[in-house]
Design a protein around this motif. Structure first.
Motif, PDB file in Angstrom:
ATOM      1  N   HIS A 179       4.302   5.026  -3.958  1.00  0.00           N
ATOM      2  CA  HIS A 179       4.750   4.625  -1.856  1.00  0.00           C
ATOM      3  C   HIS A 179       4.500   5.772  -1.333  1.00  0.00           C
TER       4      HIS A 179
ATOM      5  N   THR B 100      -1.679   1.182  -7.618  1.00  0.00           N
ATOM      6  CA  THR B 100      -1.016   0.573  -6.876  1.00  0.00           C
ATOM      7  C   THR B 100      -0.092   0.597  -6.456  1.00  0.00           C
ATOM      8  N   GLY B 101       0.147   0.095  -4.821  1.00  0.00           N
ATOM      9  CA  GLY B 101       1.315   0.966  -4.310  1.00  0.00           C
ATOM     10  C   GLY B 101       1.101   0.091  -2.535  1.00  0.00           C
ATOM     11  N   ASP B 102       2.517   1.369  -2.398  1.00  0.00           N
ATOM     12  CA  ASP B 102       2.712   0.924  -0.228  1.00  0.00           C
ATOM     13  C   ASP B 102       2.099   2.241  -0.393  1.00  0.00           C
TER      14      ASP B 102
ATOM     15  N   ASN C 173       1.263   3.021   2.561  1.00  0.00           N
ATOM     16  CA  ASN C 173       1.984   3.037   4.684  1.00  0.00           C
ATOM     17  C   ASN C 173       0.595   2.938   5.293  1.00  0.00           C
TER      18      ASN C 173
ATOM     19  N   ARG D  13      -4.512   1.434   5.919  1.00  0.00           N
ATOM     20  CA  ARG D  13      -4.428   0.587   5.821  1.00  0.00           C
ATOM     21  C   ARG D  13      -6.081   1.144   6.187  1.00  0.00           C
TER      22      ARG D  13
ATOM     23  N   ILE E 155      -0.836  -3.150   3.886  1.00  0.00           N
ATOM     24  CA  ILE E 155      -0.313  -1.162   3.451  1.00  0.00           C
ATOM     25  C   ILE E 155      -0.508  -1.206   2.582  1.00  0.00           C
ATOM     26  N   ASP E 156       0.001  -2.477   1.374  1.00  0.00           N
ATOM     27  CA  ASP E 156       0.322  -2.477   0.014  1.00  0.00           C
ATOM     28  C   ASP E 156      -0.543  -2.547  -0.757  1.00  0.00           C
ATOM     29  N   TRP E 157      -1.127  -2.031  -1.911  1.00  0.00           N
ATOM     30  CA  TRP E 157      -2.960  -2.437  -2.395  1.00  0.00           C
ATOM     31  C   TRP E 157      -2.843  -2.422  -3.565  1.00  0.00           C
TER      32      TRP E 157
ATOM     33  N   LYS F 287      -0.463 -12.303  -1.450  1.00  0.00           N
ATOM     34  CA  LYS F 287       0.867 -12.097  -1.117  1.00  0.00           C
ATOM     35  C   LYS F 287       1.929 -13.011  -1.420  1.00  0.00           C
TER      36      LYS F 287
ATOM     37  N   SER G 282      12.390  -6.414  -1.095  1.00  0.00           N
ATOM     38  CA  SER G 282      11.425  -5.918  -0.360  1.00  0.00           C
ATOM     39  C   SER G 282      11.317  -6.145   0.603  1.00  0.00           C
TER      40      SER G 282
ATOM     41  N   HIS H  97       8.435  -5.739   1.826  1.00  0.00           N
ATOM     42  CA  HIS H  97       6.967  -6.196   1.541  1.00  0.00           C
ATOM     43  C   HIS H  97       6.095  -7.162   1.144  1.00  0.00           C
TER      44      HIS H  97
END
Length: 153
Positions: free
Chosen positions: A34, A73-75, A77, A79, A114-116, A130, A140, A142
């Motif tokens: 994150h 994986t994660g946020d 923040n 793109r 922004i989450d991948w 998503k 969340s 997100h």
């Protein structure tokens, strides 16, 4: 854990685990991050997010040199900058699609934000989605990003 620069550069632990499938003995590294956002409440963390991204790219490269597949994986923040930097080497690709050949093209914003989820080239993704239902909304701010991953070995 992997200590990553976060808000105002404070280093915080983020998990890196090596998982083994019992039946096949196949290992996979999974990294979850994150990265710091730049918002009014936390201030400008652009430089720390960039430092975290560089560190994550280096960590992934080190893990890939072991010959073990990697999932990240994660946020993040971020793109386009994250996608293009992270996939530039050709060793990683996004579950959401996109390309980073001669001209980096992340998937459209409606598909990936922004989450991948990224995987090494020996991992095939399917069923990317998503999720934004009421349960996700309670846990969340997100969407929950999901994809099935299969090892191509």
């Amino acid at each position: 854990p992997n200590y990553t620069p976060y808000l105002n550069g404070k280093r915080v632990p983020m998990p890196v685990v090596r998982l083994r499938h019992k039946a096949s003995g196949q290992d996979v590294y999974v990294i979850s991050v994150h990265n710091a956002a730049s918002i009014s409440r936390t201030g400008n963390n652009d430089r720390w997010r960039a430092a975290a991204m560089r560190q994550q790219v280096d960590l992934t490269a080190r893990l890939l040199r072991t010959g073990t597949p990697v999932i990240m994986t994660g946020d993040m923040n971020a793109r386009t900058p994250y996608f293009c930097t992270y996939t530039r080497s050709g060793q990683m690709h996004a579950a959401a699609g996109g390309s980073s050949g001669s001209r980096c093209q992340p998937p459209p914003a409606g598909i990936a934000g922004i989450d991948w989820i990224f995987g090494s080239q020996d991992i095939a993704f399917s069923g990317y989605a998503k999720l934004r239902d009421s349960v996700v909304g309670r846990i969340s701010d997100h969407p929950l990003i999901v994809s099935e991953a299969a090892l191509n070995r």
